[in-house]
Design a protein around this motif. Structure first.
Motif, PDB file in Angstrom:
ATOM      1  N   GLY A 163      48.971 -44.901 132.707  1.00 30.76           N
ATOM      2  CA  GLY A 163      49.022 -43.769 133.617  1.00 30.76           C
ATOM      3  C   GLY A 163      50.239 -43.820 134.521  1.00 30.76           C
ATOM      4  O   GLY A 163      50.714 -44.885 134.888  1.00 30.76           O
ATOM      5  N   VAL A 164      50.730 -42.671 134.894  1.00 31.48           N
ATOM      6  CA  VAL A 164      51.878 -42.579 135.799  1.00 31.48           C
ATOM      7  C   VAL A 164      51.513 -41.657 136.950  1.00 31.48           C
ATOM      8  O   VAL A 164      51.119 -40.523 136.743  1.00 31.48           O
ATOM      9  N   SER A 165      51.637 -42.133 138.144  1.00 31.82           N
ATOM     10  CA  SER A 165      51.310 -41.333 139.322  1.00 31.82           C
ATOM     11  C   SER A 165      52.280 -41.652 140.427  1.00 31.82           C
ATOM     12  O   SER A 165      52.694 -42.795 140.597  1.00 31.82           O
ATOM     13  N   SER A 166      52.664 -40.631 141.201  1.00 30.31           N
ATOM     14  CA  SER A 166      53.596 -40.850 142.309  1.00 30.31           C
ATOM     15  C   SER A 166      52.873 -41.274 143.577  1.00 30.31           C
ATOM     16  O   SER A 166      53.496 -41.585 144.577  1.00 30.31           O
ATOM     17  N   SER A 167      51.542 -41.287 143.562  1.00 26.18           N
ATOM     18  CA  SER A 167      50.774 -41.630 144.752  1.00 26.18           C
ATOM     19  C   SER A 167      50.148 -43.005 144.616  1.00 26.18           C
ATOM     20  O   SER A 167      48.948 -43.166 144.714  1.00 26.18           O
ATOM     21  N   SER A 168      50.964 -44.015 144.350  1.00 28.85           N
ATOM     22  CA  SER A 168      50.453 -45.367 144.159  1.00 28.85           C
ATOM     23  C   SER A 168      49.975 -45.931 145.485  1.00 28.85           C
ATOM     24  O   SER A 168      50.473 -45.595 146.547  1.00 28.85           O
ATOM     25  N   SER A 169      48.994 -46.822 145.393  1.00 28.59           N
ATOM     26  CA  SER A 169      48.408 -47.381 146.601  1.00 28.59           C
ATOM     27  C   SER A 169      48.725 -48.855 146.777  1.00 28.59           C
ATOM     28  O   SER A 169      48.288 -49.463 147.743  1.00 28.59           O
ATOM     29  N   SER A 170      49.480 -49.442 145.839  1.00 25.94           N
ATOM     30  CA  SER A 170      49.791 -50.856 145.971  1.00 25.94           C
ATOM     31  C   SER A 170      51.079 -51.161 145.246  1.00 25.94           C
ATOM     32  O   SER A 170      51.528 -50.404 144.384  1.00 25.94           O
ATOM     33  N   LYS A 171      51.672 -52.304 145.606  1.00 22.04           N
ATOM     34  CA  LYS A 171      52.894 -52.736 144.935  1.00 22.04           C
ATOM     35  C   LYS A 171      52.640 -53.000 143.465  1.00 22.04           C
ATOM     36  O   LYS A 171      53.482 -52.704 142.605  1.00 22.04           O
ATOM     37  N   GLU A 172      51.451 -53.535 143.149  1.00 22.30           N
ATOM     38  CA  GLU A 172      51.123 -53.826 141.753  1.00 22.30           C
ATOM     39  C   GLU A 172      51.086 -52.546 140.930  1.00 22.30           C
ATOM     40  O   GLU A 172      51.594 -52.506 139.808  1.00 22.30           O
ATOM     41  N   GLU A 173      50.521 -51.462 141.512  1.00 21.73           N
ATOM     42  CA  GLU A 173      50.474 -50.200 140.787  1.00 21.73           C
ATOM     43  C   GLU A 173      51.873 -49.643 140.576  1.00 21.73           C
ATOM     44  O   GLU A 173      52.183 -49.070 139.531  1.00 21.73           O
ATOM     45  N   GLU A 174      52.750 -49.803 141.576  1.00 11.93           N
ATOM     46  CA  GLU A 174      54.129 -49.336 141.435  1.00 11.93           C
ATOM     47  C   GLU A 174      54.827 -50.070 140.298  1.00 11.93           C
ATOM     48  O   GLU A 174      55.563 -49.479 139.513  1.00 11.93           O
ATOM     49  N   GLU A 175      54.593 -51.387 140.210  1.00 18.22           N
ATOM     50  CA  GLU A 175      55.217 -52.168 139.142  1.00 18.22           C
ATOM     51  C   GLU A 175      54.694 -51.725 137.779  1.00 18.22           C
ATOM     52  O   GLU A 175      55.446 -51.640 136.804  1.00 18.22           O
ATOM     53  N   GLN A 176      53.384 -51.419 137.713  1.00 17.56           N
ATOM     54  CA  GLN A 176      52.818 -50.951 136.449  1.00 17.56           C
ATOM     55  C   GLN A 176      53.436 -49.616 136.049  1.00 17.56           C
ATOM     56  O   GLN A 176      53.718 -49.370 134.878  1.00 17.56           O
ATOM     57  N   GLN A 177      53.649 -48.746 137.025  1.00 22.88           N
ATOM     58  CA  GLN A 177      54.253 -47.453 136.726  1.00 22.88           C
ATOM     59  C   GLN A 177      55.653 -47.617 136.168  1.00 22.88           C
ATOM     60  O   GLN A 177      56.070 -46.890 135.271  1.00 22.88           O
ATOM     61  N   GLN A 178      56.389 -48.585 136.686  1.00 18.71           N
ATOM     62  CA  GLN A 178      57.753 -48.801 136.211  1.00 18.71           C
ATOM     63  C   GLN A 178      57.756 -49.375 134.800  1.00 18.71           C
ATOM     64  O   GLN A 178      58.651 -49.107 134.007  1.00 18.71           O
ATOM     65  N   LEU A 179      56.732 -50.176 134.489  1.00 23.07           N
ATOM     66  CA  LEU A 179      56.685 -50.816 133.185  1.00 23.07           C
ATOM     67  C   LEU A 179      56.087 -49.903 132.114  1.00 23.07           C
ATOM     68  O   LEU A 179      56.443 -49.988 130.948  1.00 23.07           O
ATOM     69  N   TRP A 180      55.130 -49.057 132.516  1.00 19.61           N
ATOM     70  CA  TRP A 180      54.386 -48.286 131.539  1.00 19.61           C
ATOM     71  C   TRP A 180      54.518 -46.792 131.818  1.00 19.61           C
ATOM     72  O   TRP A 180      54.043 -46.299 132.832  1.00 19.61           O
ATOM     73  N   ILE A 181      55.166 -46.104 130.946  1.00 18.96           N
ATOM     74  CA  ILE A 181      55.234 -44.649 131.001  1.00 18.96           C
ATOM     75  C   ILE A 181      54.753 -44.129 129.653  1.00 18.96           C
ATOM     76  O   ILE A 181      55.343 -44.438 128.619  1.00 18.96           O
ATOM     77  N   LEU A 182      53.684 -43.385 129.668  1.00 20.49           N
ATOM     78  CA  LEU A 182      53.106 -42.874 128.428  1.00 20.49           C
ATOM     79  C   LEU A 182      53.949 -41.706 127.923  1.00 20.49           C
ATOM     80  O   LEU A 182      54.014 -40.664 128.553  1.00 20.49           O
ATOM     81  N   ARG A 183      54.601 -41.916 126.787  1.00 14.75           N
ATOM     82  CA  ARG A 183      55.480 -40.894 126.223  1.00 14.75           C
ATOM     83  C   ARG A 183      54.842 -40.147 125.065  1.00 14.75           C
ATOM     84  O   ARG A 183      55.208 -39.011 124.779  1.00 14.75           O
TER      85      ARG A 183
END
Length: 525
Positions: A14-34
């Motif tokens: 999942g990709v969301s601009s409203s992350s609630s933690s640093k870990e979620e931000e890192e996951q967003q950078q690593l995983w983008i569903l294309r």
């Protein structure tokens, strides 16, 4: 980043601009569903309205209610092709589980639903694609300007019963046998190329899946395919001569071929998900039979209750008996059979004598083990017959991965099998299969090979789409090339056939008895 391996990582995609933690931000950078690919069970009939709403329960692959319709359709289709080509040897034999007989049953038994409410007839994976695209939402046609058209691929479409594998297209003449008005033919989904995009995930569906909920980018949906076609991709089975054995509730053997299956055989003339052919033998009597035997015949009597054994415990006792089971044969057709096409066959226990009857009464462990081994051997012999039928049905023109010597029988003669499914974990069955089939067995580690294959297809489709967008029209990203570059993890151990001549002889005798009894009881030809 383009992500294709979605089978076990969907929750991280999942990709969301409203992350609630640093870990979620890192996951967003690593995983983008294309991209996403859908694998679905074959042969299902999903009848939809003009708003893509189901108008009745789907009829699934295992539904053989249309046995009489399958017989009628096969006879009429064979007669049509024989008359057109002036060749009485041509046969078009479609089993009850295929889609076309189900549609004929639908028209015959629920005519009003068919004629008044049905606009589309699609396969299960096609419907899931429509859902992801947002077509099934009641208000989709009101708030979305996209023109929804159901799509499928040649692999799944080849299980309909009205598909010509040589031309990779529906045969309008065969569809007209089902419905001369042309309504059925017009209701069929459009067939896409293996690396095509069928659409993108609708923003409202993204919200439901908690994926890119701010709709930052398109998430492409590949064409998708049938579960067997996707399983082949997930196992890396993309070159002619490679083959997969799947041991689930039903059992299947399928492999890649450059040539279509000879018409009139019991081998399914499927296409694969790369642009080639995927001859397939499907048996209905597989682990479901073992489950039934375990539940009904493999239990201990106690003081007040009976304890049913686990498969592991029953296997332990089965290993105490020799191959061939003392001359006793078990025919595993508890629910009829598809390969061979014997829908009215039944299970049978044969070959009992004064001498071998004692093995059922010596003690409970001995009796339980014998019943379980009998069932396992019966299923194995059925798979052996299916493999031989595949070799006979495939053209000599096919090129095989193992070299010229592999052409000696039918152009399809694999030297090893990639084995998947729940039954593949059983050590006794592994060795039994290797011994009877006389093939090396290898075991992919990914349990959900069909899901992984669908993800591979999505990766290929996204890559091909990106090449088109940047004007690289001369660069082709095929599904075969994409899958060939992936790392398919396998177990280190390879199960090889026994070198013990005594064991080989016992299995050969057991297979011979199985064939003689089966043909005598159920082969009307």
């Amino acid at each position: 980043q383009s992500v294709c391996d979605l089978s076990n990582r969907f929750s991280l995609s999942g990709v969301s601009s409203s992350s609630s933690s640093k870990e979620e931000e890192e996951q967003q950078q690593l995983w983008i569903l294309r991209g996403i690919g859908v694998s679905g069970q074959q042969h299902g009939m999903v009848a939809l309205s003009d708003k893509f709403q189901p108008i009745r329960d789907a009829k699934l692959w295992c539904d053989v209610e249309a046995a009489e319709e399958a017989k009628v359709f096969s006879e009429q289709a064979s007669s049509l092709l024989q008359n057109e080509q002036q060749n009485d040897d041509i046969k078009w034999t479609i089993p009850p589980g295929f889609t076309a007989p189900k549609v004929l049953w639908f028209l015959k038994n629920e005519e009003a639903l068919y004629t008044e409410k049905t606009r589309w007839i699609v396969l299960p994976h096609d419907y899931v694609n429509l859902f992801l695209r947002g077509a099934t939402m009641v208000d989709a046609n009101e708030d979305d300007s996209r023109d929804f058209v159901p799509t499928t691929d040649a692999g799944d479409a080849s299980g309909s019963g009205i598909f010509d594998p040589a031309t990779r297209a529906y045969d309008e003449r065969l569809a007209s046998i089902i419905d001369p008005t042309g309504k059925y033919y017009d209701a069929l989904p459009k067939i896409l190329q293996p690396n095509a995009i069928c659409g993108t995930i609708h923003p409202k569906i993204k919200e439901k899946l908690n994926v890119d909920i701010n709709n930052c980018h398109d998430i492409y949906i590949s064409a998708g395919s049938g579960d067997n076609m996707c399983s082949a991709l997930g196992c890396g089975c993309v070159s002619p001569g490679m083959a997969v054995l799947s041991l689930g509730t039903s059992g299947t053997i399928f492999g890649v071929s450059d040539e279509p299956v000879t018409t009139g055989t019991e081998i399914a003339p499927f296409c694969d998900a790369t642009g080639r052919h995927l001859p397939l033998a499907c048996i209905m009597s597989c682990t479901g039979v073992l489950n039934s035997v375990l539940e009904n015949w493999c239990s201990y009597s106690g003081n007040e209750t009976r304890k049913t054994l686990t498969h592991e415990e029953a296997t332990h006792f089965a290993a105490l008996h020799p191959p061939g089971c003392y001359g006793i044969s078990f025919l595993p057709y508890l629910g009829g059979e598809r390969t061979p096409n014997w829908p009215h066959a039944s299970g049978s226990l044969l070959g009992l004598t004064f001498q071998n009857m004692k093995h059922f009464s010596s003690n409970e462990e001995h009796r339980i083990g014998l019943f379980y081994r009998l069932a396992m051997e019966g299923i194995t012999y059925l798979l052996a017959d299916s493999l031989e039928s595949m070799k006979d049905a495939c053209s000599n023109k096919g090129k095989v991965a193992e070299g010229e010597n592999s052409k000696k029988k039918g152009g399809f003669n694999p030297k090893r099998l990639l084995v998947v499914g729940g039954g593949s974990k059983n050590e006794l069955w592994r060795q039994m299969l290797a011994d009877v089939l006389d093939l090396d067995l290898c075991f992919p580690l990914e349990a959900e090979s069909a899901a992984l294959g669908a993800a591979f297809q999505a990766g290929a489709a996204v890559a091909a789409n990106e090449c088109n967008q940047v004007g690289e029209d001369d660069v082709s990203v095929s599904v075969e090339d994409f899958v060939s570059k992936q790392q398919i993890d396998m177990e280190e151990s390879v199960v090889k056939p026994t070198e013990n001549e005594g064991v080989k002889q016992l299995y050969q005798e057991g297979l011979k008895r199985y064939r003689e009894w089966s043909n005598f009881l159920f082969d009307s030809s």
